[in-house]
Design an enzyme around this catalytic site. Structure first.
Site, mmCIF file in Angstrom:
data_model
loop_
_atom_site.group_PDB
_atom_site.id
_atom_site.type_symbol
_atom_site.label_atom_id
_atom_site.label_comp_id
_atom_site.label_asym_id
_atom_site.label_seq_id
_atom_site.Cartn_x
_atom_site.Cartn_y
_atom_site.Cartn_z
ATOM 1 C CG ASN A 79 16.588 24.048 -15.290
ATOM 2 O OD1 ASN A 79 17.597 24.448 -15.851
ATOM 3 N ND2 ASN A 79 15.678 24.870 -14.796
ATOM 4 C CD GLU A 97 11.163 45.425 3.263
ATOM 5 O OE1 GLU A 97 10.112 46.033 3.018
ATOM 6 O OE2 GLU A 97 12.282 45.998 3.305
ATOM 7 C CB CYS A 120 11.794 30.824 -27.689
ATOM 8 S SG CYS A 120 11.041 29.986 -26.284
ATOM 9 C CG HIS A 131 7.646 29.450 -24.482
ATOM 10 N ND1 HIS A 131 7.743 29.129 -25.819
ATOM 11 C CD2 HIS A 131 6.679 28.641 -23.989
ATOM 12 C CE1 HIS A 131 6.871 28.173 -26.110
ATOM 13 N NE2 HIS A 131 6.218 27.858 -25.001
ATOM 14 C CG HIS A 136 9.301 28.563 -18.209
ATOM 15 N ND1 HIS A 136 9.389 29.838 -18.738
ATOM 16 C CD2 HIS A 136 10.270 28.479 -17.248
ATOM 17 C CE1 HIS A 136 10.375 30.500 -18.135
ATOM 18 N NE2 HIS A 136 10.918 29.702 -17.228
ATOM 19 C CB CYS A 186 -10.442 23.948 8.499
ATOM 20 S SG CYS A 186 -10.063 22.432 7.585
ATOM 21 C CB ALA A 207 10.966 34.759 -15.912
ATOM 22 C CB CYS A 227 -7.392 22.194 10.194
ATOM 23 S SG CYS A 227 -6.485 22.803 8.752
#
Length: 345
Positions: free
Chosen positions: A86, A319, A50, A174, A176, A209, A170, A206
């Protein structure tokens, strides 16, 4: 055999963006015969050394921000957390692309900044296992990088997000997060800002809110609350157990987050992801920040908030074809599941 009958399908419209979802509990009973059809849960195995672990700072670009022990040098041990560019960026400085002004297709360079927030010097794959001080410092690092990018007038918006597990995108286990600073305001954020502005124009209030006030009064979708924050099962949830964390009082700029509120936010997020792990057997998930564009004054119709999205299903033809998600777990039931699994504060 007749399928089991539960609550009939229900259309729900997100009160901010106008996005539609279908809440369809009967879908939870459909057969899963294809291998790999069910979403994968997280696994902790990794095939390579890693590059994010302490002592391997030479394997990453030079840090742009770190919270460090006094007296320790940049790009050496003694950090928690550490932010680096990155190595495989989605956006970066590029030469202009020649094109005709009359052309239908108008490619443009994708300038911006793409950074990685390495959240722990130790190899911890489950965010819920991070020490409380590290968890708090992650949210402080987000704030500091947003403030830094606001100094660049070519950038308009900062996307902060976290992918946990391969199913959520991912590539390294680790702990991140990632930060992408863009020269534009993305469509999803623009839809929220536009919908919230239209609500304020109609009502003088709002929408965020009002949402917080009504949800706290009703209680059925409240997952947990702290003195200044609330976690809510999203009314028009796209995935089961989708949860939002919002400030109770009006606040549109994440860069105004105080250190003590960062600690409160971290504690609530840690409890939430622990509950998700308990209820959904360690699912892959994403969290991401929505906030006002860079250099905005306080926006009277908007709240910064985190959306936490467990990858409990895969988007399919409906979808992708319509933008209308199907969720087999009613948000009210999801909130009850998570409340019961929440660690004590």
């Amino acid at each position: 055999m007749n399928p089991p009958r539960t609550h009939p399908p229900e259309l729900r419209r997100d009160p901010i963006t106008g996005r539609w979802v279908i809440i369809a509990p009967e879908r939870s009973h459909r057969p899963m015969a294809l291998e790999g059809a069910e979403p994968k849960h997280r696994v902790g195995t990794e095939a390579r050394v890693c590059p994010f672990c302490v002592g391997r700072e030479c394997d990453t670009p030079n840090e742009v921000f770190a919270i460090r022990e006094p007296g320790t040098a940049a790009d050496s041990p003694g950090w928690q957390p550490r932010v680096v560019p990155n190595m495989y960026p989605a956006v970066r400085d590029a030469e202009p692309i020649a094109t005709s002004s009359a052309a239908l297709f108008q490619p443009q360079p994708a300038p911006g900044r793409h950074e990685v927030v390495i959240e722990s010097p130790d190899h911890v794959a489950n965010p819920a296992l991070l020490p409380d001080d590290l968890f708090r410092d992650v949210f402080i690092a987000y704030r500091e990088r947003v403030k830094a990018f606001a100094a660049d007038p070519s950038l308009q918006y900062v996307s902060v997000f976290k992918n946990v597990g391969a199913e959520a995108g991912a590539s390294l286990g680790h702990c991140h997060s990632q930060i992408v600073a863009l020269p534009l305001v993305p469509l999803e954020i623009d839809r929220e800002l536009t919908g919230a502005a239209e609500y304020r124009s109609r009502t003088g209030r709002c929408v965020f809110c009002d949402l917080v006030k009504d949800e706290l009064a009703g209680g059925v979708r409240v997952v947990a609350e702290t003195p200044r924050l609330v976690a809510l099962a999203a009314y028009a949830a796209r995935f089961s157990h989708e949860t939002w964390i919002l400030p109770k009082r009006h606040a549109s700029r994440y860069e105004d987050l105080t250190d003590d509120l960062a600690a409160e936010l971290a504690a609530l997020m840690k409890r939430l992801v622990t509950a998700l792990d308990r209820v959904l057997a360690e699912p892959a998930y994403n969290w991401y920040l929505h906030a006002a564009p860079l250099r905005s004054a306080d926006v009277p119709h908007y709240h910064w908030h985190f959306e936490v999205m467990p990858r409990t299903a895969r988007p399919a033809g409906l979808e992708w074809g319509t933008g209308c998600f199907v969720n087999p777990v009613a948000p009210e039931a999801a909130a009850a599941h998570l409340r019961a699994a929440m660690p004590t504060a």
